[in-house]
Write a protein that holds these residues in place. Structure first.
Motif, PDB file in Angstrom:
ATOM      1  N   THR A 134       0.840  -1.196   0.000  1.00 35.52           N
ATOM      2  CA  THR A 134       0.000   0.000   0.000  1.00 35.52           C
ATOM      3  C   THR A 134       0.876   1.247   0.000  1.00 35.52           C
ATOM      4  N   ARG A 189       3.851   1.695  -1.177  1.00 37.99           N
ATOM      5  CA  ARG A 189       4.519   1.924  -2.470  1.00 37.99           C
ATOM      6  C   ARG A 189       3.508   2.049  -3.612  1.00 37.99           C
ATOM      7  N   GLY A 190       2.233   1.875  -3.309  1.00 37.07           N
ATOM      8  CA  GLY A 190       1.211   1.969  -4.356  1.00 37.07           C
ATOM      9  C   GLY A 190       1.232   0.768  -5.302  1.00 37.07           C
ATOM     10  N   HIS A 191       1.892  -0.329  -4.892  1.00 31.29           N
ATOM     11  CA  HIS A 191       1.946  -1.529  -5.731  1.00 31.29           C
ATOM     12  C   HIS A 191       0.781  -2.438  -5.312  1.00 31.29           C
TER      13      HIS A 191
END
Ligand code: ZN
Length: 505
Positions: free
Chosen positions: A335, A337-339
């Motif tokens: 979450t 790292r937005g991955h």
């Protein structure tokens, strides 16, 4: 038959659910509950969020928001995400006064029974802020597996790591802030005192534990079991009302059982039952089945069962259905790292919900890490689900709506088909990937069925039984059925084909 209580413990209330959560415990718990209900069992399914862990505080700091607001928003987001994927719990735990009361009552019972001990425990301490650093507040090396991480449940080895045992502890708020160890008296549950009961319990349950949890439990039982703190000298959490630990809060990770008790009570009330007490269901004829990531094994299976043994009278969990990590494009979901991909994103991209549910079921990380890619989902759902089902549906829909004879051979086939699914869905050996595998195998068989004038009734009858058995996964497709009950007896002498919907590709 005992009532089935399916519990998928809530995620930390510091964000929404992503596909990894759904493919892990939540879809599996939903499918388990749906099948058991279709097979005639009395089922309650409880989930929600876990709102007292101090990860909420550290995430809120990172996002620049208030932890109470983050907790509330996360609860909303999780509830919405579950509903979007058709995951339909009876009870949903959030943070409110009633939850606090359930927690306090539960620990008061343990305290009054003399099961908690006051012990001096070493904690990392920041002299500059005057704060004790527990769990999310502190990072360091795991003394069991060397992985760098926060205190509490280690993602590397699954052992519970006391904050004061981390190697080279440092503050997560400010890694340069000097940290020392300081002793504080807290209440603990001396888990070692329950060794005999735990060994006997796990000897009984070993045959159905998945390998990673089984190994972790063997490792834990091979070492002295810890004094598990029930209270902590920090400010985030539910205040513990005991004078000897004035100003302390309950350790959130010890709320596992009381959280489950609360979830089951909410579930029962949602279904219109009046309970005398929140834990009433845990005294009766109830079979408790948990779904969670295997790194939560210590908190639920070891400390949780020890707590139930300490109290006595409560039912002990019957099964722990654990999962490993689900990866996205061969990298951990993250979450920060937005991955990540959420279920809602896939739905917004136009992927039908049944296809998402099927693909997550087929690739669920039950025994080892598995991987999600959109390309693989498109390929697998198209070739193994959509194309064969639509060919089958078109053949059924081309038949007249009139009673057709069903042969003895078809009744036997229907029974065998239902038995294959039952073996995958049954709580004792529950496996959502096995259910998805059975689904594709039976679909391929029906797709290859050579329909003649004589056996058209057999074909339609078996397609109907197939769809009932696939219904816990393919919930939208199954809404074409008048009901999704799975018959106990396969005694149809004739069958009238009904119009079947096609799956959108
Ligand atoms: Zn470790």
């Amino acid at each position: 038959m005992a009532r089935l209580l399916v519990i998928a413990p809530g995620p930390t209330a510091n964000g929404d659910l992503h596909l990894g959560h759904l493919a892990g415990p939540f879809l599996a718990a939903d499918v388990c509950a749906r099948y058991a209900r279709a097979a005639g069992r009395d089922v309650l399914f409880g989930t929600g969020i876990h709102s007292t862990q101090n990860y909420i505080v550290t995430t809120a700091r990172r996002l620049g928001v208030e932890p109470e607001d983050l907790r509330e928003k996360s609860a909303q987001a999780v509830e919405t995400s579950l509903a979007a994927m058709g995951i339909d719990p009876d009870g949903f735990v959030r943070f409110d006064e009633r939850y606090v009361k359930t927690v306090v009552t539960f620990f008061d019972r343990l305290h009054s029974a003399g099961k908690l001990r006051l012990r001096a425990v070493k904690f990392p301490y920041s002299p500059s802020t005057g704060e004790y650093l527990t769990d999310a507040y502190v990072r360091g090396g795991c003394p069991v597996c060397l992985t760098d991480g926060c205190a509490g449940l280690c993602e590397g080895c699954g052992h519970w790591i006391a904050s004061g045992e981390l190697v080279g502890p440092r503050s997560t708020l400010d890694p340069d802030d000097p940290v020392e160890l300081r002793e504080e008296k807290v209440l603990v549950l001396p888990v070692e005192e329950y060794r005999a009961g735990l060994e006997e319990y796990f000897a009984r349950h070993a045959p159905t534990l998945r390998p990673r949890l089984a190994r972790m439990i063997e490792e834990m039982l091979a070492r002295p079991l810890p004094d598990y703190p029930v209270t902590l000298p920090i400010s985030w959490g539910i205040p513990a009302p005991f004078p000897e630990v004035d100003g302390q809060v309950f350790y959130s990770d010890t709320e596992t059982i009381t959280w489950s008790v609360h979830a089951s009570a909410l579930a029962a009330q949602q279904r219109g039952e009046v309970l005398e007490s929140d834990d009433q269901l845990w005294f009766g004829d109830t079979e408790v089945v948990y779904f969670f990531g295997s790194d939560a094994g210590f908190a639920f299976a070891v400390a949780g069962v020890a707590m139930l043994l300490a109290l006595g009278q409560y039912v002990l969990p019957e099964q722990f259905v654990t999962n490993e990590f689900y990866e996205l494009e061969n990298d951990k979901f993250s979450t920060s790292r937005g991955h990540l991909v959420t279920g809602q994103e896939l739905l917004d991209e136009g992927v039908p919900r049944d296809l998402v549910r099927f693909y997550l079921a087929a690739t669920s990380p039950e025994f080892q890490r598995t991987n999600f890619t959109r390309a693989a989902m498109a390929e697998v759902t198209s070739s193994r689900l959509v194309a064969p089902w639509n060919r089958i549906a078109r053949r059924v829909n081309a038949l007249p709506r009139a009673p057709l004879p069903v042969s003895e051979g078809s009744r036997v086939a229907a029974r065998l088909l239902a038995e294959r699914f039952a073996g995958a869905y049954d709580v004792r050996r529950f496996s959502i990937t096995a259910a998805a595998f059975t689904l594709t195998e039976q679909l391929a068989r029906l797709d290859a069925f050579v329909v003649t004038q004589d056996n058209a009734g057999d074909f339609c009858h078996e397609v109907d039984v197939f769809l009932r058995c696939a219904a816990p996964i393919l919930t939208d497709l199954a809404s074409a059925l008048p009901d999704t009950a799975i018959p106990e007896l396969f005694d149809a002498r004739e069958f009238t084909p009904r119009r079947l919907p096609e799956l959108p590709g």
